[in-house]
Enzyme design. Structure first.
Site, PDB file in Angstrom:
ATOM      1  N   LEU A 139       9.447  -7.464   5.821  1.00  0.00           N
ATOM      2  CA  LEU A 139      10.524  -6.491   5.963  1.00  0.00           C
ATOM      3  C   LEU A 139      10.416  -5.532   4.796  1.00  0.00           C
ATOM      4  O   LEU A 139      10.371  -5.961   3.633  1.00  0.00           O
ATOM      5  CB  LEU A 139      11.886  -7.182   5.940  1.00  0.00           C
ATOM      6  CG  LEU A 139      12.214  -8.084   7.121  1.00  0.00           C
ATOM      7  CD1 LEU A 139      13.468  -8.895   6.830  1.00  0.00           C
ATOM      8  CD2 LEU A 139      12.383  -7.283   8.406  1.00  0.00           C
ATOM      9  N   TYR A 140      10.363  -4.240   5.074  1.00  0.00           N
ATOM     10  CA  TYR A 140      10.363  -3.266   3.991  1.00  0.00           C
ATOM     11  C   TYR A 140      11.717  -3.280   3.292  1.00  0.00           C
ATOM     12  O   TYR A 140      12.765  -3.497   3.921  1.00  0.00           O
ATOM     13  CB  TYR A 140      10.040  -1.872   4.527  1.00  0.00           C
ATOM     14  CG  TYR A 140       8.559  -1.668   4.770  1.00  0.00           C
ATOM     15  CD1 TYR A 140       7.697  -1.430   3.711  1.00  0.00           C
ATOM     16  CD2 TYR A 140       8.033  -1.759   6.053  1.00  0.00           C
ATOM     17  CE1 TYR A 140       6.332  -1.271   3.920  1.00  0.00           C
ATOM     18  CE2 TYR A 140       6.665  -1.599   6.277  1.00  0.00           C
ATOM     19  CZ  TYR A 140       5.819  -1.357   5.201  1.00  0.00           C
ATOM     20  OH  TYR A 140       4.471  -1.209   5.406  1.00  0.00           O
ATOM     21  N   ALA A 184       7.053   3.567   6.903  1.00  0.00           N
ATOM     22  CA  ALA A 184       6.225   3.620   5.693  1.00  0.00           C
ATOM     23  C   ALA A 184       4.810   4.003   6.092  1.00  0.00           C
ATOM     24  O   ALA A 184       4.185   3.317   6.901  1.00  0.00           O
ATOM     25  CB  ALA A 184       6.234   2.267   4.983  1.00  0.00           C
ATOM     26  N   GLU A 210       1.713   4.358  24.842  1.00  0.00           N
ATOM     27  CA  GLU A 210       0.753   3.948  23.818  1.00  0.00           C
ATOM     28  C   GLU A 210      -0.218   2.914  24.366  1.00  0.00           C
ATOM     29  O   GLU A 210      -1.430   3.005  24.138  1.00  0.00           O
ATOM     30  CB  GLU A 210       1.467   3.378  22.588  1.00  0.00           C
ATOM     31  CG  GLU A 210       0.490   3.021  21.473  1.00  0.00           C
ATOM     32  CD  GLU A 210       1.092   2.147  20.388  1.00  0.00           C
ATOM     33  OE1 GLU A 210       0.797   2.386  19.202  1.00  0.00           O
ATOM     34  OE2 GLU A 210       1.849   1.202  20.720  1.00  0.00           O
ATOM     35  N   TRP A 231       2.063   7.926  16.540  1.00  0.00           N
ATOM     36  CA  TRP A 231       0.913   8.070  15.649  1.00  0.00           C
ATOM     37  C   TRP A 231       0.861   9.418  14.924  1.00  0.00           C
ATOM     38  O   TRP A 231      -0.115   9.719  14.229  1.00  0.00           O
ATOM     39  CB  TRP A 231      -0.380   7.870  16.449  1.00  0.00           C
ATOM     40  CG  TRP A 231      -0.651   6.439  16.804  1.00  0.00           C
ATOM     41  CD1 TRP A 231      -0.193   5.756  17.886  1.00  0.00           C
ATOM     42  CD2 TRP A 231      -1.436   5.502  16.057  1.00  0.00           C
ATOM     43  NE1 TRP A 231      -0.645   4.461  17.876  1.00  0.00           N
ATOM     44  CE2 TRP A 231      -1.419   4.286  16.756  1.00  0.00           C
ATOM     45  CE3 TRP A 231      -2.168   5.595  14.866  1.00  0.00           C
ATOM     46  CZ2 TRP A 231      -2.100   3.145  16.312  1.00  0.00           C
ATOM     47  CZ3 TRP A 231      -2.849   4.469  14.423  1.00  0.00           C
ATOM     48  CH2 TRP A 231      -2.802   3.266  15.135  1.00  0.00           C
ATOM     49  N   ARG A 233     -13.645 -17.992  25.624  1.00  0.00           N
ATOM     50  CA  ARG A 233     -14.168 -16.777  24.992  1.00  0.00           C
ATOM     51  C   ARG A 233     -13.525 -15.503  25.551  1.00  0.00           C
ATOM     52  O   ARG A 233     -14.105 -14.425  25.443  1.00  0.00           O
ATOM     53  CB  ARG A 233     -15.692 -16.715  25.177  1.00  0.00           C
ATOM     54  CG  ARG A 233     -16.409 -17.926  24.590  1.00  0.00           C
ATOM     55  CD  ARG A 233     -17.902 -17.873  24.850  1.00  0.00           C
ATOM     56  NE  ARG A 233     -18.573 -19.073  24.347  1.00  0.00           N
ATOM     57  CZ  ARG A 233     -19.879 -19.311  24.457  1.00  0.00           C
ATOM     58  NH1 ARG A 233     -20.652 -18.415  25.067  1.00  0.00           N
ATOM     59  NH2 ARG A 233     -20.411 -20.423  23.982  1.00  0.00           N
ATOM     60  N   ASN A 258       5.222  -4.387  19.258  1.00  0.00           N
ATOM     61  CA  ASN A 258       4.052  -5.232  19.494  1.00  0.00           C
ATOM     62  C   ASN A 258       4.339  -6.307  20.542  1.00  0.00           C
ATOM     63  O   ASN A 258       3.505  -6.557  21.422  1.00  0.00           O
ATOM     64  CB  ASN A 258       3.609  -5.896  18.193  1.00  0.00           C
ATOM     65  CG  ASN A 258       3.266  -4.924  17.092  1.00  0.00           C
ATOM     66  OD1 ASN A 258       3.670  -5.111  15.947  1.00  0.00           O
ATOM     67  ND2 ASN A 258       2.537  -3.865  17.410  1.00  0.00           N
ATOM     68  N   ASP A 263       5.062  -5.167  10.375  1.00  0.00           N
ATOM     69  CA  ASP A 263       6.304  -4.499   9.985  1.00  0.00           C
ATOM     70  C   ASP A 263       7.384  -5.034  10.925  1.00  0.00           C
ATOM     71  O   ASP A 263       7.524  -4.571  12.059  1.00  0.00           O
ATOM     72  CB  ASP A 263       6.115  -2.989  10.127  1.00  0.00           C
ATOM     73  CG  ASP A 263       7.394  -2.184   9.883  1.00  0.00           C
ATOM     74  OD1 ASP A 263       8.471  -2.782   9.768  1.00  0.00           O
ATOM     75  OD2 ASP A 263       7.289  -0.939   9.840  1.00  0.00           O
ATOM     76  N   TYR A 266      -7.847   1.462  17.959  1.00  0.00           N
ATOM     77  CA  TYR A 266      -7.786   0.451  19.012  1.00  0.00           C
ATOM     78  C   TYR A 266      -8.550   0.791  20.294  1.00  0.00           C
ATOM     79  O   TYR A 266      -9.365   0.006  20.773  1.00  0.00           O
ATOM     80  CB  TYR A 266      -6.324   0.159  19.363  1.00  0.00           C
ATOM     81  CG  TYR A 266      -5.528  -0.409  18.233  1.00  0.00           C
ATOM     82  CD1 TYR A 266      -5.580  -1.769  17.928  1.00  0.00           C
ATOM     83  CD2 TYR A 266      -4.717   0.412  17.458  1.00  0.00           C
ATOM     84  CE1 TYR A 266      -4.844  -2.299  16.880  1.00  0.00           C
ATOM     85  CE2 TYR A 266      -3.981  -0.104  16.402  1.00  0.00           C
ATOM     86  CZ  TYR A 266      -4.041  -1.459  16.113  1.00  0.00           C
ATOM     87  OH  TYR A 266      -3.325  -1.972  15.065  1.00  0.00           O
ATOM     88  N   ARG A 298       0.805  -1.216   0.000  1.00  0.00           N
ATOM     89  CA  ARG A 298       0.000   0.000   0.000  1.00  0.00           C
ATOM     90  C   ARG A 298       0.840   1.268   0.000  1.00  0.00           C
ATOM     91  O   ARG A 298       0.486   2.270  -0.614  1.00  0.00           O
ATOM     92  CB  ARG A 298      -0.924  -0.017   1.232  1.00  0.00           C
ATOM     93  CG  ARG A 298      -1.659   1.274   1.519  1.00  0.00           C
ATOM     94  CD  ARG A 298      -2.377   1.193   2.867  1.00  0.00           C
ATOM     95  NE  ARG A 298      -1.476   0.839   3.953  1.00  0.00           N
ATOM     96  CZ  ARG A 298      -0.647   1.701   4.556  1.00  0.00           C
ATOM     97  NH1 ARG A 298      -0.612   2.956   4.176  1.00  0.00           N
ATOM     98  NH2 ARG A 298       0.140   1.302   5.539  1.00  0.00           N
ATOM     99  N   CYS A 332      -3.727  -3.461  12.849  1.00  0.00           N
ATOM    100  CA  CYS A 332      -2.794  -4.520  12.446  1.00  0.00           C
ATOM    101  C   CYS A 332      -2.833  -5.656  13.460  1.00  0.00           C
ATOM    102  O   CYS A 332      -2.993  -6.815  13.103  1.00  0.00           O
ATOM    103  CB  CYS A 332      -1.384  -3.959  12.314  1.00  0.00           C
ATOM    104  SG  CYS A 332      -1.201  -2.742  11.005  1.00  0.00           S
ATOM    105  N   ARG A 373      -2.553  -9.199  11.582  1.00  0.00           N
ATOM    106  CA  ARG A 373      -2.745  -9.406  10.140  1.00  0.00           C
ATOM    107  C   ARG A 373      -1.563  -8.907   9.320  1.00  0.00           C
ATOM    108  O   ARG A 373      -1.236  -9.449   8.264  1.00  0.00           O
ATOM    109  CB  ARG A 373      -4.013  -8.704   9.666  1.00  0.00           C
ATOM    110  CG  ARG A 373      -3.938  -7.181   9.749  1.00  0.00           C
ATOM    111  CD  ARG A 373      -5.066  -6.458   9.050  1.00  0.00           C
ATOM    112  NE  ARG A 373      -4.905  -5.023   9.192  1.00  0.00           N
ATOM    113  CZ  ARG A 373      -4.180  -4.256   8.388  1.00  0.00           C
ATOM    114  NH1 ARG A 373      -3.541  -4.793   7.353  1.00  0.00           N
ATOM    115  NH2 ARG A 373      -4.066  -2.950   8.588  1.00  0.00           N
ATOM    116  N   SER A 374      -0.936  -7.818   9.780  1.00  0.00           N
ATOM    117  CA  SER A 374       0.144  -7.167   9.045  1.00  0.00           C
ATOM    118  C   SER A 374       1.228  -6.788  10.024  1.00  0.00           C
ATOM    119  O   SER A 374       0.946  -6.137  11.032  1.00  0.00           O
ATOM    120  CB  SER A 374      -0.392  -5.924   8.318  1.00  0.00           C
ATOM    121  OG  SER A 374       0.659  -5.213   7.677  1.00  0.00           O
TER     122      SER A 374
END
Length: 313
Positions: A257-258, A312, A58, A80, A176, A226, A218, A144, A21, A195, A215-216
Site C-alpha cells: 500500500l502506498y 505513483a 486493456e 498507460w 506446461r 488485476n 499496488d 505485455y 522506486r 508486474c 512480482r509487484s
C-alpha cells in the site's frame, strides 16, 4: 471480495515501511495468496467503483499484441498514459516545460498540476492526430502484448497465447500451460517491466483455473484491476477451449500500500461488500482474438462510490 479486503487489513497490521522506486514510500508484505471461485460471481470490487470498461479494453489490447497507447486513447482508456508521457518528456523530442518527477510534483504544486495536465492533454492529442508521432512516442516498448503474442527467440517469433490455448485443447493435463511476460533480454526496453509476469492454466473436471504470479502489487489501485482482468481472461480462454471456469489463484510477491493511499484504504474497509456482478460476453461464434470491448459487459454491478487516489509513476 473478502479475500482482497483481508489483504488490505493484513498490510495495515503487519506491513513493513519501505522506500520504493517512485519515492512515495509503501507499507509492504512479501508473499501472499488469494483464491477466487469464479462460479460464485465475477470478482469485480464492490467496496469502490472499479472501471470495468478500462479493464476490458486493456485486456483486449494485451490479447491483440498491441503495445501502443494510441489504441487505448481511442478507447478512452488512460491507464498507460503516464508511462508513455514519461518516456516522451525524457526524450530529446520534448521541448516543453520541465516535467521532472511529475508524478509527485503534481500532488504538491497546483500551478504545476495545471501545466502538467495541459502538456499531457496536448501529448494525447498528438498521439491521436499524428500516426508518426504515435509510432515514435506512443509505443511502450515490448510490454505485455508483445511478450504474450510475439516473443522473439532464436527460432523465430513465439505466440505464447495461441500456443497455450492449443495446448489446453489438445493436452489438457499438461503442466506446461504457461505464459510469461518477463523477458530478461527486453526488460530494459519496456516503459514498465511487467508486474503480473507469469500465469499458468490448470484443467480439472472440465474447468479451467489459472494462477498468476505478480512480482509487484499496488494493492489499492492496481490489484482490483488485476483480479478482474485475469478473471476475464480465464472466462475468455475457457470459452475458447470449451471449458467451464474454475478458480483464479492470485499469488503476490511484494504486495504494498502506498503511504499516500492509507486514508483511502481505511475508507474502503469501512464499507460493506455487495453482491458480485455477472459477466456477459457476446461471442457470436467468434474467437477471443476478434472480440471488441462492446462485446463484453457486466450485469448487476452496484458498487459503493469511487475512491480517488494518486498513481505513483
Amino acid at each position: 471480495m473478502k479475500q482482497y479486503l483481508d489483504l488490505c487489513q493484513h498490510i495495515l497490521e503487519t506491513g513493513t515501511k519501505k522506500g520504493d522506486r517512485t519515492g512515495t514510500g509503501t507499507y509492504s508484505v512479501f508473499g501472499y495468496q488469494m483464491r477466487f471461485d469464479l462460479a460464485q460471481g465475477f470478482p469485480l470490487l464492490t467496496t469502490k467503483k472499479t472501471a470495468f470498461r478500462l479493464i476490458v479494453s486493456e485486456l483486449l489490447w494485451f490479447i491483440k499484441g498491441d503495445t501502443n497507447i494510441r489504441t487505448l486513447i481511442q478507447e478512452r482508456n488512460g491507464i498507460w498514459d503516464e508511462w508513455a508521457f514519461e518516456r516522451y518528456v525524457n526524450s530529446a523530442a520534448y521541448t516543453g516545460p520541465d516535467m521532472t518527477d511529475f508524478g509527485r510534483r503534481v500532488l504538491k504544486d497546483e500551478e504545476f498540476a495545471t501545466i502538467y495536465k495541459a502538456e499531457l492533454a496536448s501529448f494525447k492529442e498528438k498521439i491521436l492526430a499524428d500516426e508518426e508521432f504515435a509510432k515514435q512516442h506512443g509505443d511502450l516498448g515490448p510490454v505485455y502484448g508483445k511478450q504474450w503474442r510475439a516473443w522473439d527467440s532464436a527460432n523465430g517469433v513465439i505466440d505464447q497465447l495461441a500456443q497455450v490455448i492449443d495446448s489446453i485443447k489438445h493436452n489438457p493435463d499438461s503442466r506446461r500451460h504457461i505464459v510469461t511476460a518477463w523477458n530478461p533480454a527486453e526488460v530494459d526496453e519496456m516503459a514498465l517491466p511487467p508486474c503480473h509476469l507469469l500465469f499458468q492454466f490448470y484443467v480439472a473436471d472440465g474447468k479451467l483455473s489459472c494462477q498468476l504470479y505478480q512480482r509487484s502489487a499496488d494493492v489499492f489501485l492496481g490489484v482490483p484491476f488485476n483480479i478482474a482482468s485475469y478473471a476475464l481472461l480465464i472466462h475468455l480462454i475457457a470459452h475458447e477451449c470449451g471449458l467451464e471456469v474454475g478458480e483464479f489463484v492470485h499469488t503476490l510477491g511484494d504486495a504494498h500500500l502506498y503511504q499516500n493511499h492509507i486514508d483511502q484504504v481505511h475508507e474502503q474497509l469501512a464499507r460493506e461488500p455487495k453482491e458480485l456482478p455477472t459477466l456477459k460476453v457476446n461471442y457470436n461464434g467468434r474467437s477471443i482474438f476478434d472480440l471488441t470491448a462492446e462485446d463484453i459487459s457486466i450485469e448487476g454491478y452496484d458498487p459503493h462510490p469511487r475512491i480517488k487516489a494518486p498513481i505513483a509513476v
